[in-house]
Design a protein around this motif. Sequence first.
Motif, PDB file in Angstrom:
ATOM      1  N   TYR A  26       0.833  -1.208   0.000  1.00  0.00           N
ATOM      2  CA  TYR A  26       0.000   0.000   0.000  1.00  0.00           C
ATOM      3  C   TYR A  26       0.864   1.253   0.000  1.00  0.00           C
ATOM      4  O   TYR A  26       0.485   2.274  -0.565  1.00  0.00           O
ATOM      5  CB  TYR A  26      -0.923   0.008   1.221  1.00  0.00           C
ATOM      6  N   SER A  30       0.036   3.913  -2.840  1.00  0.00           N
ATOM      7  CA  SER A  30      -0.517   5.210  -2.450  1.00  0.00           C
ATOM      8  C   SER A  30       0.395   6.357  -2.874  1.00  0.00           C
ATOM      9  O   SER A  30      -0.059   7.398  -3.367  1.00  0.00           O
ATOM     10  CB  SER A  30      -0.729   5.240  -0.938  1.00  0.00           C
ATOM     11  N   ALA A  64      -5.740   2.329  -2.457  1.00  0.00           N
ATOM     12  CA  ALA A  64      -5.253   3.700  -2.669  1.00  0.00           C
ATOM     13  C   ALA A  64      -6.116   4.459  -3.669  1.00  0.00           C
ATOM     14  O   ALA A  64      -6.328   5.670  -3.529  1.00  0.00           O
ATOM     15  CB  ALA A  64      -3.802   3.661  -3.152  1.00  0.00           C
ATOM     16  N   ARG A  68      -9.797   7.750  -3.753  1.00  0.00           N
ATOM     17  CA  ARG A  68      -9.538   8.943  -4.553  1.00  0.00           C
ATOM     18  C   ARG A  68     -10.422   8.997  -5.810  1.00  0.00           C
ATOM     19  O   ARG A  68     -10.167   9.781  -6.709  1.00  0.00           O
ATOM     20  CB  ARG A  68      -8.058   8.978  -4.953  1.00  0.00           C
TER      21      ARG A  68
END
Length: 303
Positions: A26, A30, A64, A68
């Motif tokens: 991650y 990210s 991630a 978004r």
Amino acid sequence: MSRLIACDPQLSIKLELDNPGGSHKYRAASHIVARAIEAGEIVPGHTTVIEKTGGNFGFGLLAACQKRNVDVALAIGLGFSQFKRDLLEGLGAELIGKMQLLEGATPREVIEHHLAHQHTLGRHYYYTDQFNNVDNVQAHRCGTGVELGQQLLAAETPQRLLFVGCAGTGASFTGVVQALRDMGFDVRAVLVEPDGCDTRTGHFVDHRLEGMCVGVTPPFLDWTLVSDVYRVNLAETLSAQRHFYRDQGFHVGNTTGACLAVAQRLREQAAFEGRHIVMLGYDGGHWYPDLTQEALSGTRDAA
């Protein structure tokens, strides 16, 4: 910040399995996505992130991106477990190139096809390309490694460290060791590989320790940081996993188990006396149900 646990006076483990997506991957996912959004290469709600992975990077990428508002399309080789493919799809990833893969195409060929035909497909793709994206290393040098160093300092851990790790891309190994040295720690680093593999020469064999020695030379592994290489087999790995669960209550994945098995050997070597052993708990053992069954079968056979 993932937890650092002191297993005993000689060993500390940073539990990266605490991260969203369930692993240290991650961190890179990210960081890469955030940097691409800042640069305008990913436009939330418009761009689809594309990658070839069915492992932990896929779950990290999905975690991630979803927060978004970025879609994810993955080309997953048929060699990856059906469990992971089904779970990624169920959690919201688009699995692309299924027919191409069945007809013999590689995941890379699937990615190349979709990138070349993205306008025809009505898509706008951004390829994270974890094996070639230098932000992969920076995520661990500026994030994971610095956090680990701060936690070690807060725990008043000795400055002389023995870092035990493995390499898929080599990004976490390189980034963490560099960060610890940047912070003034005296670090000796040990690379763990499955029996029969030799990363330095590019020799790989089939093995069950998913996440290390993935069939290509790790592009981000800085060999000047590697002091020693130790090899481990599956039986040692499964035994280390069981003992760690018994002692600490965490069911760690096979790469962590392999590193734990090597760490146990290193405790007994005079050359490493006076160094505090540090590791990453890369992910949880729940990702590998087939290995859990194998361990259970071995226990029954022994009985």
